[in-house]
Design a protein around this motif. Sequence first.
Motif, PDB file in Angstrom:
ATOM      1  N   UNK A 102       3.937  -0.736  -3.693  1.00  0.00           N
ATOM      2  CA  UNK A 102       2.501  -0.797  -3.895  1.00  0.00           C
ATOM      3  C   UNK A 102       2.089   0.256  -4.904  1.00  0.00           C
ATOM      4  N   UNK A 103       0.837   0.216  -5.323  1.00  0.00           N
ATOM      5  CA  UNK A 103       0.256   1.291  -6.129  1.00  0.00           C
ATOM      6  C   UNK A 103      -0.726   2.041  -5.225  1.00  0.00           C
ATOM      7  N   UNK A 104      -1.241   3.180  -5.689  1.00  0.00           N
ATOM      8  CA  UNK A 104      -2.171   3.942  -4.844  1.00  0.00           C
ATOM      9  C   UNK A 104      -3.506   3.242  -4.619  1.00  0.00           C
ATOM     10  N   UNK A 105      -3.802   2.224  -5.413  1.00  0.00           N
ATOM     11  CA  UNK A 105      -5.106   1.560  -5.351  1.00  0.00           C
ATOM     12  C   UNK A 105      -5.339   0.923  -3.987  1.00  0.00           C
ATOM     13  N   UNK A 106      -6.523   1.091  -3.447  1.00  0.00           N
ATOM     14  CA  UNK A 106      -6.846   0.571  -2.118  1.00  0.00           C
ATOM     15  C   UNK A 106      -6.667  -0.936  -2.036  1.00  0.00           C
TER      16      UNK A 106
ATOM     17  N   UNK B 109       0.059   4.378  -0.829  1.00  0.00           N
ATOM     18  CA  UNK B 109       1.376   4.295  -0.219  1.00  0.00           C
ATOM     19  C   UNK B 109       1.387   4.814   1.199  1.00  0.00           C
ATOM     20  N   UNK B 110       0.727   5.944   1.404  1.00  0.00           N
ATOM     21  CA  UNK B 110       0.647   6.521   2.751  1.00  0.00           C
ATOM     22  C   UNK B 110      -0.110   5.598   3.687  1.00  0.00           C
ATOM     23  N   UNK B 111      -1.186   5.005   3.192  1.00  0.00           N
ATOM     24  CA  UNK B 111      -1.987   4.105   4.019  1.00  0.00           C
ATOM     25  C   UNK B 111      -1.176   2.886   4.447  1.00  0.00           C
ATOM     26  N   UNK B 112      -0.388   2.328   3.518  1.00  0.00           N
ATOM     27  CA  UNK B 112       0.440   1.164   3.845  1.00  0.00           C
ATOM     28  C   UNK B 112       1.494   1.536   4.886  1.00  0.00           C
ATOM     29  N   UNK B 113       2.151   2.678   4.684  1.00  0.00           N
ATOM     30  CA  UNK B 113       3.197   3.110   5.611  1.00  0.00           C
ATOM     31  C   UNK B 113       2.634   3.324   7.014  1.00  0.00           C
TER      32      UNK B 113
ATOM     33  N   UNK C  94       7.618   3.368   9.774  1.00  0.00           N
ATOM     34  CA  UNK C  94       7.842   2.892   8.408  1.00  0.00           C
ATOM     35  C   UNK C  94       7.525   4.048   7.471  1.00  0.00           C
ATOM     36  N   UNK C  95       8.530   4.678   6.879  1.00  0.00           N
ATOM     37  CA  UNK C  95       8.283   5.875   6.063  1.00  0.00           C
ATOM     38  C   UNK C  95       7.816   5.548   4.647  1.00  0.00           C
ATOM     39  N   UNK C  96       7.122   6.498   4.042  1.00  0.00           N
ATOM     40  CA  UNK C  96       6.848   6.449   2.608  1.00  0.00           C
ATOM     41  C   UNK C  96       8.073   7.056   1.928  1.00  0.00           C
ATOM     42  N   UNK C  97       8.874   6.212   1.261  1.00  0.00           N
ATOM     43  CA  UNK C  97      10.152   6.658   0.709  1.00  0.00           C
ATOM     44  C   UNK C  97       9.995   7.514  -0.537  1.00  0.00           C
ATOM     45  N   UNK C  98       8.905   7.347  -1.261  1.00  0.00           N
ATOM     46  CA  UNK C  98       8.717   8.146  -2.457  1.00  0.00           C
ATOM     47  C   UNK C  98       7.522   7.695  -3.261  1.00  0.00           C
ATOM     48  N   UNK C  99       7.102   8.553  -4.185  1.00  0.00           N
ATOM     49  CA  UNK C  99       6.009   8.276  -5.101  1.00  0.00           C
ATOM     50  C   UNK C  99       6.524   8.414  -6.528  1.00  0.00           C
ATOM     51  N   UNK C 100       6.332   7.378  -7.312  1.00  0.00           N
ATOM     52  CA  UNK C 100       6.861   7.349  -8.675  1.00  0.00           C
ATOM     53  C   UNK C 100       5.706   7.496  -9.654  1.00  0.00           C
TER      54      UNK C 100
END
Length: 383
Positions: free
Chosen positions: A257-261, A307-311, A322-328
């Motif tokens: 995903x992207x950070x966008x809501x 990403x955090x919200x989805x996780x 369900x972890x947030x594996x990383x931010x690119x």
Amino acid sequence: MSAPVSTVEDAIQAALATVNDPEIRRPITELGMVRSATIGASGVVRVELLLTVAGCPLKDKLRTDITTALAAVPGVTGVEIDFGVMTPEQRQSLQSQLRGGGGATEEPVIPFAQPGSRTRVYAVASGKGGVGKSSVTVNLAAALAARGLSVGVVDADIYGHSVPRMLGADGRPTRVEDMIMPPQSHGVKVISIGMFTSGNAAVVWRGPMLHRALQQFLADVYWGDLDVLLLDLPPGTGDVAISLAQLLPNSEILIVTTPQTAAAEVAERAGAIALQTHQRVVGVIENMSWLELPDGSRMEIFGSGGGTAVAESLSRTIGAQVPLLGQIPLDTRVREAGDAGNPVVLAEPESPAAQALGVIADRLALRRESLLGKPLGLKPAGR
């Protein structure tokens, strides 16, 4: 210790055994490709080699590898190679050998769906297009291969296939009877519908055709022993995602995903399909998280927190962490490297995006293998 080589003929056979077929990645002697190898009085070795198909695209590489291997044998002054082609019977025998003894007429099975499979299968999914799912797939594949794992990629985005270009896989698959040998690039085996279409032709198929294409990519392609198989899925929760769950029920889902809501809300739906398909969601990857500016600050072009919200949402919905594996971070070099067919993790390994992708690849590479459904070999104690 290996047995000592007693004659020049033995040394020649030993040298040929070090040459692998470029597509199958097994010794040409083991595959029955060496019809004969003799050395004359002048020291010239004459090799009769049987290609799997006429016009083999890697014929020149075989010639180079065989010549190099034999030139290192003491007493060899030259190498001459005569190329022939396997008979249909020989190809059927090779196909049976590669499939583990199954007859050429038997219905091919999907090796990754078998109980004893040790291949970790990751389906890279997204709720919507444009979030960089294919770029993430390609770079994770290249990073895992660079770490010494045997990796394959299925470009399951039939309508929007882009993996071959991003991986620089411009070769065409070779057919051996009913088997398809996938091209390789950067140590990654890859198959895509784009390798079977003419030019940039559009694919106009309905559900049953999509299912059959995915089934062929998994069953008819000779993948060999893979550590990891990545599938680049089309956006959303349509036919391909459903077919994958049916064909590979042990596959696990990576959500991009992207950070966008708005993107995060759609990504949650893509992950929640796991409740219906009974698949495991490995984690969430947030792409295009921010743009690093020259002064060291960050510009959050697409907002933050997606990403955090989805996780967190998927953890609540599924009932498992369900972890947030990383931010690119957003980086033009990712796009440039993809267009050039050289993934950024290889082309610019010190770039922030490549570093972030490398951390995610490390987490995936170090995951413990699940014992679910696998026999432990335990026997009841005797009395």
